[in-house]
Design a protein around this motif. Structure first.
Motif, PDB file in Angstrom:
ATOM      1  N   HIS A  96       0.909  -1.113   0.204  1.00 19.12           N
ATOM      2  CA  HIS A  96      -0.157  -0.164   0.121  1.00 19.12           C
ATOM      3  C   HIS A  96       0.874   1.135   0.051  1.00 19.12           C
ATOM      4  O   HIS A  96       1.856   1.449   0.731  1.00 19.12           O
ATOM      5  CB  HIS A  96      -0.890  -0.096   1.520  1.00 19.12           C
ATOM      6  N   ILE A  97       0.678   2.136  -0.800  1.00 18.21           N
ATOM      7  CA  ILE A  97       1.603   3.113  -1.119  1.00 18.21           C
ATOM      8  C   ILE A  97       0.920   4.519  -0.142  1.00 18.21           C
ATOM      9  O   ILE A  97      -0.397   4.891  -0.209  1.00 18.21           O
ATOM     10  CB  ILE A  97       1.558   3.839  -2.364  1.00 18.21           C
ATOM     11  N   SER A  98       2.003   5.013   0.746  1.00 21.69           N
ATOM     12  CA  SER A  98       1.336   6.262   1.565  1.00 21.69           C
ATOM     13  C   SER A  98       2.193   7.322   1.283  1.00 21.69           C
ATOM     14  O   SER A  98       2.991   7.382   0.163  1.00 21.69           O
ATOM     15  CB  SER A  98       1.343   5.654   3.085  1.00 21.69           C
ATOM     16  N   THR A  99       2.293   8.346   2.161  1.00 25.07           N
ATOM     17  CA  THR A  99       3.008   9.493   1.947  1.00 25.07           C
ATOM     18  C   THR A  99       3.558  10.164   3.114  1.00 25.07           C
ATOM     19  O   THR A  99       3.331   9.799   4.271  1.00 25.07           O
ATOM     20  CB  THR A  99       1.941  10.426   1.454  1.00 25.07           C
ATOM     21  N   ASP A 100       4.338  11.190   2.715  1.00 24.66           N
ATOM     22  CA  ASP A 100       5.214  11.966   3.719  1.00 24.66           C
ATOM     23  C   ASP A 100       4.447  12.812   4.470  1.00 24.66           C
ATOM     24  O   ASP A 100       4.640  13.167   5.740  1.00 24.66           O
ATOM     25  CB  ASP A 100       6.135  12.724   2.913  1.00 24.66           C
ATOM     26  N   ARG A 135       5.676   4.562   2.255  1.00 22.81           N
ATOM     27  CA  ARG A 135       5.820   5.884   2.295  1.00 22.81           C
ATOM     28  C   ARG A 135       6.665   6.702   1.246  1.00 22.81           C
ATOM     29  O   ARG A 135       7.741   6.405   1.279  1.00 22.81           O
ATOM     30  CB  ARG A 135       5.690   6.642   3.509  1.00 22.81           C
ATOM     31  N   THR A 136       6.228   7.459   0.272  1.00 24.11           N
ATOM     32  CA  THR A 136       7.034   8.263  -0.456  1.00 24.11           C
ATOM     33  C   THR A 136       6.805   9.698  -0.673  1.00 24.11           C
ATOM     34  O   THR A 136       5.783  10.176   0.282  1.00 24.11           O
ATOM     35  CB  THR A 136       6.918   7.673  -1.909  1.00 24.11           C
ATOM     36  N   SER A 137       7.273  10.320  -1.601  1.00 20.30           N
ATOM     37  CA  SER A 137       7.185  12.040  -1.425  1.00 20.30           C
ATOM     38  C   SER A 137       7.382  12.570  -2.907  1.00 20.30           C
ATOM     39  O   SER A 137       7.893  12.103  -3.558  1.00 20.30           O
ATOM     40  CB  SER A 137       8.302  12.584  -0.470  1.00 20.30           C
ATOM     41  N   TRP A 138       6.560  13.629  -2.812  1.00 18.47           N
ATOM     42  CA  TRP A 138       7.070  14.651  -4.020  1.00 18.47           C
ATOM     43  C   TRP A 138       6.926  13.913  -5.420  1.00 18.47           C
ATOM     44  O   TRP A 138       7.831  14.033  -6.379  1.00 18.47           O
ATOM     45  CB  TRP A 138       8.227  15.484  -3.915  1.00 18.47           C
ATOM     46  N   VAL A 139       5.904  13.011  -5.747  1.00 19.81           N
ATOM     47  CA  VAL A 139       5.869  12.153  -6.933  1.00 19.81           C
ATOM     48  C   VAL A 139       5.486  12.969  -8.188  1.00 19.81           C
ATOM     49  O   VAL A 139       4.650  13.975  -8.228  1.00 19.81           O
ATOM     50  CB  VAL A 139       4.715  11.140  -6.569  1.00 19.81           C
ATOM     51  N   THR A 175       5.891  -1.207   7.694  1.00 18.69           N
ATOM     52  CA  THR A 175       6.056   0.376   7.346  1.00 18.69           C
ATOM     53  C   THR A 175       7.468   0.622   6.890  1.00 18.69           C
ATOM     54  O   THR A 175       8.285   0.613   7.608  1.00 18.69           O
ATOM     55  CB  THR A 175       5.404   1.188   8.064  1.00 18.69           C
ATOM     56  N   TYR A 176       7.629   1.414   5.655  1.00 17.17           N
ATOM     57  CA  TYR A 176       8.868   1.683   5.010  1.00 17.17           C
ATOM     58  C   TYR A 176       8.705   2.793   3.972  1.00 17.17           C
ATOM     59  O   TYR A 176       7.603   3.237   3.946  1.00 17.17           O
ATOM     60  CB  TYR A 176       9.493   0.332   3.914  1.00 17.17           C
ATOM     61  N   HIS A 177       9.970   3.386   3.930  1.00 17.56           N
ATOM     62  CA  HIS A 177      10.198   4.708   3.301  1.00 17.56           C
ATOM     63  C   HIS A 177      10.751   4.477   2.049  1.00 17.56           C
ATOM     64  O   HIS A 177      11.813   3.715   2.012  1.00 17.56           O
ATOM     65  CB  HIS A 177      11.009   6.037   4.074  1.00 17.56           C
ATOM     66  N   TYR A 178      10.301   5.292   0.751  1.00 16.05           N
ATOM     67  CA  TYR A 178      11.033   5.269  -0.206  1.00 16.05           C
ATOM     68  C   TYR A 178      10.963   6.642  -1.118  1.00 16.05           C
ATOM     69  O   TYR A 178      10.022   6.965  -1.294  1.00 16.05           O
ATOM     70  CB  TYR A 178      10.648   4.033  -1.338  1.00 16.05           C
ATOM     71  N   SER A 179      12.198   7.072  -1.219  1.00 18.35           N
ATOM     72  CA  SER A 179      12.105   8.386  -2.247  1.00 18.35           C
ATOM     73  C   SER A 179      13.562   8.365  -2.851  1.00 18.35           C
ATOM     74  O   SER A 179      14.444   7.581  -2.778  1.00 18.35           O
ATOM     75  CB  SER A 179      12.168   9.496  -1.289  1.00 18.35           C
ATOM     76  N   ALA A 180      13.541   9.335  -3.850  1.00 16.93           N
ATOM     77  CA  ALA A 180      14.956   9.554  -4.580  1.00 16.93           C
ATOM     78  C   ALA A 180      16.031  10.008  -3.599  1.00 16.93           C
ATOM     79  O   ALA A 180      15.573  10.567  -2.530  1.00 16.93           O
ATOM     80  CB  ALA A 180      14.673  10.572  -5.625  1.00 16.93           C
ATOM     81  N   ALA A 181      17.110   9.496  -3.677  1.00 17.30           N
ATOM     82  CA  ALA A 181      18.253  10.203  -3.042  1.00 17.30           C
ATOM     83  C   ALA A 181      18.394  11.798  -3.360  1.00 17.30           C
ATOM     84  O   ALA A 181      18.222  12.130  -4.334  1.00 17.30           O
ATOM     85  CB  ALA A 181      19.609   9.284  -3.404  1.00 17.30           C
TER      86      ALA A 181
END
Length: 290
Positions: free
Chosen positions: A97-101, A146-150, A208-214
């Protein structure tokens, strides 16, 4: 044949998942909102039938509009994920499940870890946080990512808005005190596939995990990078004036700090991860080619 079922296939991440070449022998099947209402139990039953893993990429993402459309935001971002998780539990299949910052208030110094306290500032973030809680309650075999600024070359996003405004104007004012990692939807899709592969070969690293660009930047820094990389294409480079959040009021408050600590994700699943500028250059090239 492993069957990966994707909801929200018409959105940015869902579209990118459908574009990926699956591992040999895999099948990726996507459903748009028009094809499957994820808040409808009958539609959910069809989605999970024959699935080996479900990826929920469907979401209500109109952050400001959510302040007025609270019921719609909670229906899609909270109630529906809970129903999906319950259906997955009944069939014994995992859910990603995709969530958000936006579940965080942005007051932390440094990057947010997955176990940091949540404190959403608006309806969008609160509805996504409620969705997380309902997924956890219904299904132990879950990954909340969770991810950010897609952004992507398709759909509505900051990058495409800047390109449109940059073509129309010689100068823009962009918020400079909100910081995060702009993350290409294609990179999120690749990470989701890497996680799904690990789960289907027996990984039990649920949670629960986080993934965003470096790397990190501000909205102002992202705008500057967009115009730097697009100057030849646009035929000009608009001036970008940095402004504080207070100078650009919006119905929904945004977190000032959206930095996500992705170390646990990298350790458990080792998904591909690029610097935000490298991913941005590729997406801009795709937009130019359209």
């Amino acid at each position: 044949m492993p069957r990966l079922v994707v909801t929200g296939a018409g959105g940015q991440v869902g579209t990118e998942l459908a574009r990926l070449t699956p591992p040999p022998g895999w099948e990726i099947v996507g459903f748009t909102r028009a094809e499957a209402d994820i808040a409808d139990p009958a539609a959910i039953a069809r989605l999970v039938e024959g699935a080996d893993i479900l990826v929920n990429a469907a979401a209500y993402t109109a952050v400001d509009k959510a302040e007025e459309e609270r019921e719609a935001a909670y229906r899609i971002n909270a109630i529906a994920p809970g129903l999906l998780a319950g259906a997955c539990a009944a069939r014994g299949i995992p859910l990603i499940h995709i969530s958000t910052d936006y579940v965080f208030d942005g007051s932390r110094k440094g990057a947010y870890r997955p176990d940091d306290p949540v404190a959403p500032l608006g309806v969008y973030g609160a509805s996504k946080e409620e969705g997380e809680r309902l997924v956890r309650a219904a299904l132990p075999q879950h990954i909340i990512l969770r991810t950010s600024w897609v952004y992507a070359a398709h759909g509505r996003n900051f990058v495409k808005t800047m390109l449109r405004l940059g073509a129309e104007r010689d100068s823009l004012r962009v918020v400079a005190d909100q910081h995060g990692a702009p993350t290409a939807a294609g990179d999120i899709a690749a990470a989701l596939l890497a996680i799904a592969e690990k789960l289907l070969v027996g990984s039990t690293d649920y949670g629960t995990y986080h993934y965003s660009a470096a790397g990190l930047t501000s909205w102002h820094g992202l705008a500057e990078a967009i115009f730097e990389l697009s100057e030849t294409h646009l035929g000009k480079r608009p001036a970008v004036e940095p402004i504080p959040t207070s100078a650009y009021p919006t119905p929904a408050r945004r977190p000032l700090n959206s930095a996500l600590d992705c170390s646990s994700t990298m350790a458990a699943f080792a998904p591909p991860r690029r610097d935000w500028r490298a991913a941005l250059a590729d997406v801009l090239a795709e937009i130019r080619a359209q």
